[in-house]
Design an enzyme around this catalytic site. Structure first.
Site, PDB file in Angstrom:
ATOM      1  N   CYS A   1      30.707  31.479  34.102  1.00  0.00           N
ATOM      2  CA  CYS A   1      31.794  31.878  34.867  1.00  0.00           C
ATOM      3  C   CYS A   1      31.779  33.950  33.302  1.00  0.00           C
ATOM      4  O   CYS A   1      31.480  34.362  32.447  1.00  0.00           O
ATOM      5  CB  CYS A   1      33.105  31.735  34.792  1.00  0.00           C
ATOM      6  SG  CYS A   1      34.899  32.777  34.833  1.00  0.00           S
TER       7      CYS A   1
ATOM      8  N   CYS B   1      34.898  40.654  31.432  1.00  0.00           N
ATOM      9  CA  CYS B   1      33.963  40.605  33.046  1.00  0.00           C
ATOM     10  C   CYS B   1      32.781  41.280  32.786  1.00  0.00           C
ATOM     11  O   CYS B   1      32.894  42.299  33.009  1.00  0.00           O
ATOM     12  CB  CYS B   1      34.821  40.237  33.553  1.00  0.00           C
ATOM     13  SG  CYS B   1      33.558  39.636  35.442  1.00  0.00           S
TER      14      CYS B   1
ATOM     15  N   CYS C   1      32.648  44.847  41.244  1.00  0.00           N
ATOM     16  CA  CYS C   1      33.878  44.556  41.186  1.00  0.00           C
ATOM     17  C   CYS C   1      34.776  46.218  40.598  1.00  0.00           C
ATOM     18  O   CYS C   1      33.941  47.038  39.405  1.00  0.00           O
ATOM     19  CB  CYS C   1      34.031  43.795  40.982  1.00  0.00           C
ATOM     20  SG  CYS C   1      36.243  43.504  40.368  1.00  0.00           S
TER      21      CYS C   1
ATOM     22  N   GLY D   1      33.044  39.819  42.604  1.00  0.00           N
ATOM     23  CA  GLY D   1      34.461  40.897  43.452  1.00  0.00           C
ATOM     24  C   GLY D   1      36.147  40.459  43.125  1.00  0.00           C
ATOM     25  O   GLY D   1      35.863  38.969  42.808  1.00  0.00           O
TER      26      GLY D   1
ATOM     27  N   SER E   1      43.748  34.258  38.243  1.00  0.00           N
ATOM     28  CA  SER E   1      43.117  34.533  37.595  1.00  0.00           C
ATOM     29  C   SER E   1      43.790  35.105  36.680  1.00  0.00           C
ATOM     30  O   SER E   1      44.296  36.805  36.838  1.00  0.00           O
ATOM     31  CB  SER E   1      41.733  35.386  37.561  1.00  0.00           C
ATOM     32  OG  SER E   1      40.541  35.557  38.200  1.00  0.00           O
ATOM     33  N   LEU E   2      44.954  34.546  36.367  1.00  0.00           N
ATOM     34  CA  LEU E   2      45.339  34.862  35.700  1.00  0.00           C
ATOM     35  C   LEU E   2      45.508  35.365  33.953  1.00  0.00           C
ATOM     36  O   LEU E   2      46.361  37.058  33.839  1.00  0.00           O
ATOM     37  CB  LEU E   2      46.662  34.134  35.277  1.00  0.00           C
ATOM     38  CG  LEU E   2      48.142  34.240  34.748  1.00  0.00           C
ATOM     39  CD1 LEU E   2      49.014  35.185  35.461  1.00  0.00           C
ATOM     40  CD2 LEU E   2      49.091  32.368  34.216  1.00  0.00           C
TER      41      LEU E   2
ATOM     42  N   SER F   1      39.377  32.723  45.102  1.00  0.00           N
ATOM     43  CA  SER F   1      40.170  33.308  43.495  1.00  0.00           C
ATOM     44  C   SER F   1      40.528  34.832  43.593  1.00  0.00           C
ATOM     45  O   SER F   1      39.578  35.717  44.218  1.00  0.00           O
ATOM     46  CB  SER F   1      38.916  33.340  42.344  1.00  0.00           C
ATOM     47  OG  SER F   1      39.903  33.491  41.148  1.00  0.00           O
TER      48      SER F   1
ATOM     49  N   GLU G   1      24.801  37.880  43.173  1.00  0.00           N
ATOM     50  CA  GLU G   1      24.560  36.569  42.783  1.00  0.00           C
ATOM     51  C   GLU G   1      25.102  35.460  43.207  1.00  0.00           C
ATOM     52  O   GLU G   1      26.800  36.149  43.306  1.00  0.00           O
ATOM     53  CB  GLU G   1      24.762  36.480  41.601  1.00  0.00           C
ATOM     54  CG  GLU G   1      23.721  37.853  40.521  1.00  0.00           C
ATOM     55  CD  GLU G   1      23.531  37.911  39.585  1.00  0.00           C
ATOM     56  OE1 GLU G   1      22.720  38.634  38.416  1.00  0.00           O
ATOM     57  OE2 GLU G   1      23.940  36.983  38.432  1.00  0.00           O
TER      58      GLU G   1
END
Length: 364
Positions: A342, A120, A113, A167, A221-222, A199, A93
């Site tokens: 997101c 997620c 991923c 991913g 991405s913390l 990212s 996507e």
């Protein structure tokens, strides 16, 4: 018969080298790339400044591979999501987010991923494979074509590209890096480094490697301010902890000062990472790394073990960081009514590695 090359796989230099190997002059690469990226022409017969002999050679040895558009949805806020299916039947996507002063395209780097972050939706779909350079690049090419057709021919609407879709880009380093080169090349899409953002969840060795070859914009991405919590919600932290990650990002930021440093992404999860104690830990953690903090309201999906923090808690968290001297913003949720926000990108991942146990047993 030799397999045809896919032109979307080739950087300008790589294509010039290929032409030389065919006994042609290297400048032919720029001629072909101008047609492909500037004129959006991929039929060799329409490349009128090439000789008939050269066009015949290209038809025999090269091609352009386009995915099938199997879904095209537009949200109430104008956000647009496409599902692209490749020949292997996996689909990915891409999301276009229009704004008054820019148009951001969010693209994918993998089919699925493997990092298994439990907040997620993409991770729940599992993982199949890395995308090729051409499969990454064609998302931008095709999105520009689709937007161009509907916006009175204005192909400048896509001004920014972010590798924030399906991913982990840095696990697919060898395919992603040439794609970013094409994004930024004058003979590709001609985007500036500050308009291309990668990212990562924190693949530390690849951050060091990236620093040596480019200085495009980096987002991390913390999502947690300490190792104990991050080990749970960003499992790659068990391999590359916060100390190593922060050190790698500090070095990267030294190369990236003109772009404003690192963008730290922090999803707001109710009762998990959203207290003022967490905010203080975050402020302490990032003290010596230039950048900004982007707070992301969690976008819920079916059977998720998480809820989004209240708006009041998100604002309180933001204000604490601002008083501590940070640039802290709250990301506006876009496209959630078409699952384009997101953490909601799923596509279709065949032969996937299931991660269900990561979701079933989560405890904050």
């Amino acid at each position: 018969m030799t397999e045809k090359i896919n032109l979307f796989d080739y950087t300008p230099k790589a294509l010039a080298d290929w032409f030389v190997a065919q006994g042609e002059q290297p400048f032919r690469a720029k001629q072909v790339l101008k047609w492909l990226y500037h004129e959006r022409v991929y039929d060799f017969e329409r490349m009128t400044d090439l000789s008939k002999k050269l066009r015949a050679m290209l038809s025999e040895k090269a091609c352009v591979i386009l995915p099938q558009v199997i879904a095209d949805k537009t949200a109430r806020d104008g956000t647009r999501k496409w599902v692209f299916q490749y020949a292997c039947t996996n689909s990915i996507e891409a999301v276009f987010i229009p704004e008054d002063d820019r148009g951001t395209l969010c693209i994918s780097s993998q089919a699925g991923c493997a990092l298994a972050c439990p907040f997620c939706s993409t991770a729940r779909a599992g993982f199949n494979r890395n995308l090729t350079t051409g499969e990454i690049v064609v998302q931008v090419w095709l999105a520009k074509e689709l937007v161009h057709c509907e916006r009175n021919g204005n192909s400048r609407l896509i001004t920014n590209v972010v590798l924030m879709g399906m991913g982990e880009p840095l696990i697919n380093f060898n395919q992603v890096l040439p794609a970013t080169e094409i994004f930024m090349s004058d003979w590709g899409f001609g985007l500036s480094k500050r308009r291309v953002t990668l990212s990562t969840s924190g693949v530390v060795p690849a951050i060091h490697k990236l620093r040596e070859v480019t200085d495009l914009s980096l987002a991390v991405s913390l999502h947690a301010p300490n190792d104990e919590l991050r080990n749970k919600i960003v499992p790659i932290n068990q391999r590359y902890g916060l100390k190593a990650l922060i050190e790698a990002c500090a070095l990267y930021a030294e190369n990236n000062k003109q772009h404003g440093g690192i963008t730290w992404e922090y999803v707001m999860l109710k009762g998990v990472n959203d207290t003022l104690e967490h905010a203080q830990q975050l402020a302490d953690l990032l003290r010596n790394v230039p950048g900004k903090i982007n707070l992301i309201p969690f976008n819920e999906f079916p059977n998720s073990p998480f809820q989004c923090s209240s708006w009041e808690d998100i604002v309180r968290f933001q204000q604490f960081l601002q008083k501590a001297g940070y640039i802290a913003t709250i990301r506006k949720t876009r496209g959630d009514d078409i699952d384009a926000a997101c953490g909601q990108l799923v596509g279709r991942v065949n032969d996937r590695i299931r991660r269900e146990r990561q979701f079933q047993g989560f405890k904050a």
